[in-house]
Design a protein around this motif. Structure first.
Motif, short mmCIF file in Angstrom:
data_model
loop_
_atom_site.label_atom_id
_atom_site.label_comp_id
_atom_site.label_asym_id
_atom_site.label_seq_id
_atom_site.Cartn_x
_atom_site.Cartn_y
_atom_site.Cartn_z
N THR A 329 -43.95 92.64 122.50
CA THR A 329 -43.57 92.86 123.86
C THR A 329 -43.70 94.48 123.86
O THR A 329 -43.24 95.48 123.09
N ILE A 330 -44.18 94.86 125.14
CA ILE A 330 -44.35 96.19 125.37
C ILE A 330 -43.55 96.51 126.61
O ILE A 330 -43.67 96.08 127.77
N SER A 331 -42.56 97.19 126.27
CA SER A 331 -41.46 97.69 127.45
C SER A 331 -42.06 98.84 128.10
O SER A 331 -42.54 99.84 127.59
N PHE A 332 -41.43 98.76 129.45
CA PHE A 332 -41.89 99.93 130.46
C PHE A 332 -40.51 100.25 131.27
O PHE A 332 -39.51 99.50 131.24
N ASP A 333 -40.48 101.60 131.36
CA ASP A 333 -39.32 102.08 132.06
C ASP A 333 -39.87 103.06 133.38
O ASP A 333 -40.46 103.98 132.79
N ALA A 412 -35.45 89.80 144.50
CA ALA A 412 -34.56 90.15 143.57
C ALA A 412 -34.75 90.20 142.26
O ALA A 412 -34.24 90.87 141.22
N GLU A 413 -35.83 89.43 141.86
CA GLU A 413 -36.25 89.28 140.42
C GLU A 413 -37.16 90.60 139.94
O GLU A 413 -37.73 91.17 140.64
N THR A 414 -36.82 90.99 138.88
CA THR A 414 -37.54 92.16 138.30
C THR A 414 -38.15 91.97 136.93
O THR A 414 -37.76 90.95 136.29
N ASN A 415 -38.99 92.73 136.50
CA ASN A 415 -39.77 92.73 135.16
C ASN A 415 -40.25 93.81 134.83
O ASN A 415 -40.96 94.44 135.49
N SER A 416 -40.05 94.36 133.37
CA SER A 416 -40.19 95.87 133.09
C SER A 416 -40.88 95.69 131.64
O SER A 416 -40.86 96.41 130.71
N SER A 417 -41.49 94.56 131.40
CA SER A 417 -42.22 94.29 130.02
C SER A 417 -43.45 93.46 130.02
O SER A 417 -43.86 92.67 131.06
#
Length: 577
Positions: A329-333, A412-417
């Motif tokens: 899993t590669i996380s983004f911020d 409304a849905e989000t995704n950060s990875s």
């Protein structure tokens, strides 16, 4: 004087009626201390085919046939002490001393040799040249002795033949002992078989082989110590075989450790443990510690009545190969001037006018995700096809949640990875592109699978995707400043097949540890040298990648992309924390 023992070959041939029984069958046996053939070394990794002593594996259990042979290639009469040991090597089941004249040979049938004490058993046999019929002190023969052995299974009607596991007698400095010298285990001793790592060079798909219980494949491992007290005999040894199994493509598919005491009679799947080997040919490596003793190995496999076999050679090491895929899993911020991005709030000190803005959107596509291992090789991340955020090799990162002004176009849905599978290993860098794969970039968003079905991220006029959509409204005057980057100057049918003069994909290469690091997206960097409170007349709001838009000059420079006369440079958007 003990009678020389012979084998009734005619009787054996009647028992083996299928000609295919005699097809060569592959077999590997492992025994502590057996190593490579070298006439002047105290230890060897792979056994020789001739020497001053011969060691055999026999199997005279039910529905099996075994016989061994030894030959005297010299012009002198020699005396051989022949001993057959139990599987655990604690008992001598049969033993005889025989005389072998010049150019003579001996054939040994375990079912009858020495009174038949080894019948129904499996184990090791030794053929040791000795002083005389009455004196079984080991000596170096006039010429190295030779021989062979056969193992067969009557249920499968298949078998194989092999040379013996042979070794020389050497002095303390490793040089060859002279003919006639006494082998006492002190000044003169037999070489030790010490392979370190044994290898099954190739095994066929176990699912295609005969049943293991009928020796469709078998891995035989023996561990023994040398005892020179009152003659020569072997005594039990113990070790562990640390197995590593690789499929035909070099992928590590199984690791398992098996205890070996005396002679281990096993098979591929048992040696591999819980990991299935079915579905592919492959090879196996076994790390073994001789610990002052001997190890050698034999492997066999049969497809119907056709079989093949060979001793297990010693190799230098267990290769790395390709490790099994593991989840990653590669996380983004997303950040704005050091603060975490969110909708429904304002951010200050944006751009050259230090404006205060409220975001209305923050979404971007990335593609072609790769990790770089510690050898410098790129390894592609196989993205999870989740039906929502990832398809093919494209992923959508969505940081807006439809609150505040983001409710105009957002969800409304989000995704950060980004989630997927990657070959196991140690990784030190991350590479990807901000963009959509060329083959997918010019499709129809109305029929495309998620996440390529977002019409707000598609230019109908350009028949391509906006690789990023980062939009803001200036609080001071309501000026809208958009950052929409995508391929431009595209020629083609507009629905799948197009060539673009300006690809406009950001190439990203970052130091990265998947388990420890997060990719930061510095959104405000796009606007650092732009005035978000104004827009050039008769141009779209902000930068929408048009080739002649003044607002795109600082945006593209921050992205490291060429624009007009500007050649591009290092991107300022993505970093690691």
């Amino acid at each position: 004087m003990k009678k020389e023992t012979t084998l009734n070959l005619a009787s054996m041939m009647l028992r083996m009626r299928s000609a295919a029984f005699w097809a060569a069958c592959l077999a590997v046996v492992v025994s502590v201390g057996l190593g490579g053939v070298a006439a002047q070394a105290q230890t060897i990794g792979t056994p020789g085919v001739s020497g001053d002593q011969l060691v055999f594996l026999y199997d005279a259990r039910s529905n099996r046939v075994a016989f061994m042979s030894a030959a005297n290639p010299s012009s002198d009469t020699i005396f051989l002490d022949v001993a057959l040991y139990s599987q655990d090597l604690t008992e001598t089941l049969a033993a005889e001393t025989v005389s072998l004249g010049p150019a003579s040979n001996l054939v040994i049938d375990p079912t009858s040799f020495g009174g038949g004490g080894a019948n129904g058993n499996a184990g090791l046999a030794t053929v040791t040249p000795v002083e005389s019929m009455e004196d079984i002190t080991p000596v170096v023969p006039p010429q190295p002795i030779v021989g062979g052995f056969t193992l067969a299974n009557l249920t499968l009607m298949s078998g194989f033949g092999q040379n013996p596991f042979a070794r020389f007698a050497v002095l303390g400095n490793g040089s060859a002992a002279s003919p006639g010298a006494t082998v006492d285990g002190g000044s003169v001793s037999y070489q030790r078989f010490d392979p370190g790592v044994l290898m099954i060079p190739v095994y066929f798909d176990p699912a295609d082989l005969g049943p293991p219980e009928n020796d469709g494949n078998r891995v035989l491992i023996a561990v023994f110590l040398d005892d020179y007290d009152g003659g020569y005999r072997i005594i039990p040894g113990g070790t562990s075989a640390v197995g590593s199994f690789f499929n035909a493509n070099g992928l590590l598919i199984a690791e398992n450790t098996t205890a070996v005491n005396g002679v281990l009679l096993s098979d591929l799947q048992s040696m591999a443990g819980d990991s299935s080997l079915d579905g592919s040919s492959g090879k196996a490596f076994f790390e073994v510690d001789a610990s002052g003793g001997n190890v050698f190995g034999l492997f066999s496999q049969s497809i119907g009545t056709f079989a093949a076999g060979q001793r297990m050679p010693a190799v230098a090491e267990v290769p790395t190969g390709t490790l099994p895929p593991v989840p990653v899993t590669i996380s983004f911020d997303a950040r704005v001037n050091g603060e975490q991005f969110s909708c429904g709030r304002t951010f200050s000190n944006i751009g050259t006018s230090n404006a205060t803005v409220e975001p209305t959107d923050a979404r971007l596509y990335i593609e072609n995700v790769r990790l770089v291992n510690d050898d410098g090789a790129e390894v592609s991340v196989d993205l999870e096809q989740d039906g929502t955020w990832q398809v093919d090799d494209v992923a959508l990162l969505d940081f807006e949640d439809a609150t505040g002004l983001c409710g105009q176009r957002g969800t409304a849905e989000t995704n950060s990875s980004v989630r997927g599978m990657v070959a196991g290993g140690t990784y030190t860098r991350l590479r990807f592109e901000m963009g959509v794969t060329k083959s997918l970039n010019h499709g129809d968003s109305a029929t495309a699978p998620a996440p390529l079905n977002k019409t707000a991220l598609f230019w109908s006029w350009n028949a391509g995707y906006k690789f990023i959509r980062y939009d803001n409204i200036a609080e001071s005057n309501g000026n809208e400043f958009r950052v929409h980057i995508g391929s431009t100057a595209c020629m083609g049918d507009g629905r799948g097949d197009a060539t673009c003069a300006n690809s406009n994909r950001i190439e990203v290469d970052l130091p990265f540890s998947p388990s420890d690091d997060t990719v930061l997206i510095q959104l405000a960097a796009f606007l650092a040298n732009a005035n978000v409170e104004q827009n050039s007349p008769e141009t779209p709001p902000g930068c929408m990648s048009a080739p002649d838009d003044p607002e795109c000059v600082p945006v593209f420079a921050a992205a490291g992309l060429p624009y007009g006369a500007n050649p591009g440079g290092s991107q300022q958007i993505f970093s690691v924390e």
